[in-house]
Design an enzyme around this catalytic site. Structure first.
Site, PDB file in Angstrom:
ATOM      1  CG  PHE A  16     -11.498  -2.590 -11.171  1.00 19.86           C
ATOM      2  CD1 PHE A  16     -10.481  -2.365 -11.179  1.00 19.86           C
ATOM      3  CD2 PHE A  16     -12.417  -3.170 -10.101  1.00 19.86           C
ATOM      4  CE1 PHE A  16      -9.988  -2.908  -9.792  1.00 19.86           C
ATOM      5  CE2 PHE A  16     -11.963  -3.481  -8.788  1.00 19.86           C
ATOM      6  CZ  PHE A  16     -10.447  -3.256  -8.645  1.00 19.86           C
TER       7      PHE A  16
ATOM      8  CB  THR B 180      -0.130  -8.370   5.411  1.00 19.75           C
ATOM      9  OG1 THR B 180      -0.590  -8.390   3.737  1.00 19.75           O
ATOM     10  CG2 THR B 180       0.439  -9.437   5.615  1.00 19.75           C
TER      11      THR B 180
ATOM     12  CG  HIS C 218       0.828  -6.863   0.156  1.00 21.56           C
ATOM     13  ND1 HIS C 218       2.248  -5.992   0.219  1.00 21.56           N
ATOM     14  CD2 HIS C 218       1.260  -7.592  -0.886  1.00 21.56           C
ATOM     15  CE1 HIS C 218       2.919  -6.158  -0.836  1.00 21.56           C
ATOM     16  NE2 HIS C 218       2.341  -7.073  -1.761  1.00 21.56           N
TER      17      HIS C 218
END
Ligand code: INI
Length: 161
Positions: free
Chosen positions: A118, A91, A93
């Site tokens: 990060f 997906t 997403h």
């Protein structure tokens, strides 16, 4: 030219890890690598705090709160380390979660002046993320911790006329 770089063993201070539970077993490996690296560079285990959040999307808000608080001792966190994994699925997403997480972390760091590292893996497969997180292999948690120490101790020279 004069060069300036951080001696990681001399930095000290307080560190917060923000850990995404969505990929719990992978994030636990990142946390273990980060904790080991911080302690290895002389940080007191009591001065390393780990805050769990549901997923990578929630990391920036937790980081923002952590840049704002002060301990009873008066100390602030010298750096915050975001840890988790976003694994590409079928997906779109992936792009939303990974993109907003990275953007949010950069924004919190620049807005607050506190280094926010990060340490969120973005991979195609779970196996790739597991390899990179493993403290005995990729050790990306350890790498994120070293980046945190380097930025916390950033030796910006003072210009005095
Ligand atoms: N969160 C992750 O940390 N990693 C992922 O791979 C992921 N995927 O693939 O969806 C993920 N989604 C959850 C997201 O971070 C939020 O927690 C959720 O959408 C609630 O806001």
């Amino acid at each position: 030219m004069r060069e300036f770089s951080t001696d990681l063993d001399q930095v000290g201070g307080h560190y917060a890890l923000v850990a995404a539970r969505f990929t719990r077993s992978i994030t636990e490996q990142l946390v273990a690598g980060a904790e080991r690296a911080l302690i290895g560079h002389g940080i007191d285990a009591d001065n390393i705090h780990c805050v769990w959040v549901p997923g990578a999307f929630e990391i920036p808000l937790a980081c923002q709160r952590l840049t704002q608080i002060r301990h009873i001792t008066g100390a602030r966190y010298n750096a915050i380390i975001a840890l988790g994994a976003v694994i590409r699925g079928q997906t779109p997403h992936f792009d939303y979660v990974a993109g907003e997480c990275a953007r949010g972390i950069a924004r919190v760091s620049l807005d607050s002046g506190v280094p926010v590292i990060f340490g969120v893996l973005t991979t195609d497969t779970r196996e790739q993320a597991e390899r990179r997180a493993d403290p005995g292999a990729g050790d990306k948690g350890g790498a994120a911790a070293r980046a945190a120490l380097e930025m916390a101790g950033l030796p910006i020279p003072k210009l005095i006329d």
